[in-house]
Design a protein around this motif. Structure first.
Motif, PDB file in Angstrom:
ATOM      1  N   ARG A  97       0.842  -1.191   0.000  1.00 48.13           N
ATOM      2  CA  ARG A  97       0.000   0.000   0.000  1.00 48.13           C
ATOM      3  C   ARG A  97       0.879   1.244   0.000  1.00 48.13           C
ATOM      4  NH1 ARG A  97      -2.922   2.411   4.548  1.00 48.13           N
ATOM      5  NH2 ARG A  97      -2.049   0.766   5.834  1.00 48.13           N
ATOM      6  N   LYS A  98       0.656   2.119  -0.984  1.00 50.99           N
ATOM      7  CA  LYS A  98       1.418   3.364  -1.128  1.00 50.99           C
ATOM      8  C   LYS A  98       2.911   3.046  -1.226  1.00 50.99           C
ATOM      9  CE  LYS A  98      -2.154   6.068   1.170  1.00 50.99           C
ATOM     10  NZ  LYS A  98      -2.486   6.959   2.278  1.00 50.99           N
ATOM     11  N   ALA A 120      -7.776  -8.633   0.112  1.00 56.55           N
ATOM     12  CA  ALA A 120      -8.108  -9.115   1.459  1.00 56.55           C
ATOM     13  C   ALA A 120      -8.211  -7.959   2.444  1.00 56.55           C
ATOM     14  CB  ALA A 120      -7.044 -10.110   1.923  1.00 56.55           C
ATOM     15  N   GLU A 121      -7.299  -6.998   2.305  1.00 63.13           N
ATOM     16  CA  GLU A 121      -7.326  -5.835   3.187  1.00 63.13           C
ATOM     17  C   GLU A 121      -8.611  -5.031   2.987  1.00 63.13           C
ATOM     18  OE1 GLU A 121      -4.147  -2.417   4.504  1.00 63.13           O
ATOM     19  OE2 GLU A 121      -4.374  -2.833   2.373  1.00 63.13           O
ATOM     20  N   ALA A 122      -9.020  -4.867   1.729  1.00 59.48           N
ATOM     21  CA  ALA A 122     -10.245  -4.125   1.439  1.00 59.48           C
ATOM     22  C   ALA A 122     -11.471  -4.815   2.028  1.00 59.48           C
ATOM     23  CB  ALA A 122     -10.405  -3.948  -0.065  1.00 59.48           C
ATOM     24  N   ALA A 123     -11.490  -6.154   1.936  1.00 59.94           N
ATOM     25  CA  ALA A 123     -12.618  -6.897   2.498  1.00 59.94           C
ATOM     26  C   ALA A 123     -12.675  -6.734   4.008  1.00 59.94           C
ATOM     27  CB  ALA A 123     -12.494  -8.372   2.126  1.00 59.94           C
ATOM     28  N   ASP A 124     -11.518  -6.802   4.649  1.00 65.58           N
ATOM     29  CA  ASP A 124     -11.479  -6.598   6.103  1.00 65.58           C
ATOM     30  C   ASP A 124     -11.907  -5.182   6.469  1.00 65.58           C
ATOM     31  OD1 ASP A 124     -10.620  -9.164   6.454  1.00 65.58           O
ATOM     32  OD2 ASP A 124      -8.493  -8.641   6.612  1.00 65.58           O
ATOM     33  N   HIS A 125     -11.493  -4.213   5.639  1.00 67.26           N
ATOM     34  CA  HIS A 125     -11.847  -2.816   5.910  1.00 67.26           C
ATOM     35  C   HIS A 125     -13.351  -2.621   5.892  1.00 67.26           C
ATOM     36  CE1 HIS A 125      -7.697  -1.061   4.560  1.00 67.26           C
ATOM     37  NE2 HIS A 125      -7.622  -1.841   5.620  1.00 67.26           N
ATOM     38  N   ARG A 126     -14.001  -3.226   4.912  1.00 69.05           N
ATOM     39  CA  ARG A 126     -15.446  -3.033   4.798  1.00 69.05           C
ATOM     40  C   ARG A 126     -16.168  -3.555   6.031  1.00 69.05           C
ATOM     41  NH1 ARG A 126     -14.283  -4.472  -0.622  1.00 69.05           N
ATOM     42  NH2 ARG A 126     -14.776  -6.677  -0.204  1.00 69.05           N
ATOM     43  N   MET A 127     -15.757  -4.726   6.491  1.00 69.19           N
ATOM     44  CA  MET A 127     -16.396  -5.278   7.686  1.00 69.19           C
ATOM     45  C   MET A 127     -16.074  -4.438   8.916  1.00 69.19           C
ATOM     46  SD  MET A 127     -15.844  -9.384   7.117  1.00 69.19           S
ATOM     47  CE  MET A 127     -16.810  -9.720   8.587  1.00 69.19           C
ATOM     48  N   LEU A 128     -14.838  -3.960   8.998  1.00 69.24           N
ATOM     49  CA  LEU A 128     -14.431  -3.153  10.140  1.00 69.24           C
ATOM     50  C   LEU A 128     -15.156  -1.819  10.175  1.00 69.24           C
ATOM     51  CD1 LEU A 128     -12.494  -2.797  12.546  1.00 69.24           C
ATOM     52  CD2 LEU A 128     -10.829  -1.832  10.948  1.00 69.24           C
ATOM     53  N   ARG A 141      -9.306   7.785   5.787  1.00 72.17           N
ATOM     54  CA  ARG A 141      -9.042   7.595   4.359  1.00 72.17           C
ATOM     55  C   ARG A 141      -8.398   6.244   4.083  1.00 72.17           C
ATOM     56  NH1 ARG A 141      -4.201  12.062   3.546  1.00 72.17           N
ATOM     57  NH2 ARG A 141      -2.587  10.982   4.753  1.00 72.17           N
ATOM     58  N   GLY A 142      -7.834   5.622   5.119  1.00 69.70           N
ATOM     59  CA  GLY A 142      -7.287   4.284   4.965  1.00 69.70           C
ATOM     60  C   GLY A 142      -8.261   3.213   5.399  1.00 69.70           C
ATOM     61  N   GLY A 143      -9.493   3.624   5.737  1.00 67.97           N
ATOM     62  CA  GLY A 143     -10.500   2.648   6.134  1.00 67.97           C
ATOM     63  C   GLY A 143     -10.462   2.316   7.603  1.00 67.97           C
TER      64      GLY A 143
END
Length: 504
Positions: free
Chosen positions: A266-267, A306-314, A367-369
């Motif tokens: 990331r970045k 995987a990180e995006a999926a975790d972010h959405r749930m979080l 902004r990073g979720g």
């Protein structure tokens, strides 16, 4: 035993113009041999030895000398083809490797021919030999490239449909080991504190290392060197490697050659390093490195997915939680700001500034979720109003979002304090903020921040009467079980230490 340069009747009948033919065969790279089937007699042209990259007089005139030059793994197959040709009279064709020789690379020879009978009824097996090493190597390279392309396509499809990142990483190391035919492969992932890598997935390593082994990122390790160079690194022989020594992990497993590439993250922060290794000396080429890099890019995409999926749930859970906490925090700031004795105009401005700091901290994390956030980004955003007047330096450390949010409020109070009473309230001068991560003797992971103001400030003190002092006491000491130590001297210096719970 004689070769074709002699003038024996048998050879003259076989080669009518010996010298001219010898020159033609020499420049054409073709060697000819003839075996009298009912004997051990073997004849050959002078350049047959050069075709096999052997010194002069290596053949002693027997079949045994010719057999000795066949690679043990190919000898049975080649002689079975020759035997079939002798028994059936059909032509033969065989491709074989020569016996391994020190200082000589793999050599491939193609031989073909058939059975002939002279006027007296004597049967001969006649054959020609060509050095086809270049052709075989090119064919093998093409086959290897096709296999690599198929593997990349297959792995890409799997990664897109797989929700479990660990499963993707485990499959990645298996594919890399299988396609590149190596005994050892690994994925190293950056730890949150960014001072080491963890063996997240691997194949061929000793039991218990995967998931626990730590590899340093210093330049002396292959992984650290790869991260610094940010390009594929190929090692021909670790024993004579001059760019780095290699970590103990590689030496413990007898590694000699290998490739390592960066897995993008990331970045600007990489996910980690993907590597393959062999225990024998092997020369990997550019295409091998490109294949491994392709796998690394797919791993990077899977990690982001995987990180995006975790972010959405979080985020769904965090939104409700944060809404209540934010209102409580705003109410607490208001209660501390609008005291009965305060100047109302000044209080309103102070309250507005604190809400702005609250918003900036929330923005950096949101902004990073609302996930682990680089502390350097928080420092840059929170202290942006003071520009170059603040010198910041520290390792790329990821902090839990809640801690990062609270640290943003603390930094704002320190900067505001300096603007009123210290260096930032003057026309010149620089405030220094540094941070680091340390591990104690008991294994405790500690996040440490130092704030140094050349001019002594008298608002934040150890007595804890001001808002800034109360804020640090409430957040750093009580909420996070840390410490905030103010140095007593000609300058203002505060050191904050917070214990972190970072996965192994």
């Amino acid at each position: 035993m004689n070769n074709y340069d002699s003038n024996s009747p048998a050879e003259v009948s076989f080669l009518s113009d010996s010298s001219a033919l010898q020159e033609g065969l020499h420049f054409g790279g073709v060697g000819i041999w003839r075996w009298r089937i009912d004997s051990d007699q073997l004849q050959w042209t002078r350049n047959l030895e050069s075709v096999h990259h052997l010194p002069h007089n290596s053949f002693d005139g027997s079949l045994a000398s010719f057999q000795r030059d066949l690679h043990p793994a190919d000898a049975e197959r080649v002689w079975q083809q020759i035997k079939t040709s002798v028994e059936t009279g059909t032509p033969y064709r065989a491709v074989y490797r020569t016996s391994p020789r020190a200082g000589v690379g793999e050599l491939w020879i193609e031989t073909s021919g058939g059975v002939t009978t002279d006027c007296s009824g004597i049967r001969y097996l006649t054959g020609v030999c060509l050095d086809v090493t270049d052709r075989i190597q090119n064919e093998r390279k093409l086959e290897r490239r096709l296999a690599q392309q198929r593997a990349v396509a297959r792995f890409g499809s799997l990664a897109l449909s797989h929700d479990d990142l660990q499963g993707v990483l485990d499959e990645a190391v298996k594919i890399a080991a299988d396609v590149l035919d190596v005994p050892l492969s690994k994925v190293l992932q950056f730890a949150d504190v960014a001072d080491h890598l963890v063996l997240r997935a691997g194949l061929g390593w000793k039991g218990g290392l995967v998931g626990n082994c730590i590899v340093g990122i210093e330049r002396s390790s292959q992984a650290g060197y790869t991260l610094l160079e940010n390009k594929p690194i190929t090692v021909d022989d670790l024993k004579i490697e001059q760019r780095f020594d290699g970590p103990q992990l590689l030496h413990d497993h007898g590694v000699r050659s290998g490739i390592s590439v960066v897995i993008p993250g990331r970045k600007s922060r990489p996910f980690g390093v993907f590597g393959v290794h062999t225990r024998d000396v092997r020369l990997f080429d550019e295409a091998d490195a490109e294949f491994l890099q392709s796998l690394a890019h797919i791993v990077a995409g899977a990690a982001r997915h995987a990180e995006a999926a975790d972010h959405r749930m979080l985020l769904v859970r965090e939104m409700a939680h944060r809404a209540g906490n934010m209102l409580q925090l705003v109410n607490s700031i208001a209660g501390q700001t609008f005291v009965a004795t305060a100047d109302q105009n000044l209080a309103r401005q102070t309250f507005s500034d604190r809400l702005s700091a609250l918003a900036r901290s929330n923005y950096v994390i949101a902004r990073g979720g609302w996930t682990a956030t680089p502390f350097a980004e928080l420092v840059a955003e929170t202290l942006k109003p003071f520009g170059h007047r603040v010198a910041a330096k520290g390792r790329s450390i990821l902090l839990p979002p809640e801690l990062c949010f609270d640290m943003g409020l603390v930094l704002h109070e320190l900067a505001t304090n300096s603007a009123k009473y210290g260096t930032l309230g003057r026309e010149t001068g620089t405030v220094h903020i540094t941070w680091s991560h340390e591990t104690g003797a008991d294994g405790t992971s500690m996040f440490k921040v130092d704030w140094q103001d050349p001019l002594k400030s008298n608002s934040i003190s150890a007595k804890g009467t001001g808002f800034g002092s109360k804020l640090m006491s409430a957040l750093i000491e009580r909420k996070w079980n840390g410490t905030a130590t103010i140095a007593q001297g000609a300058t203002f210096q505060i050191t904050m230490e917070v214990p972190l719970r970072i996965p192994a």
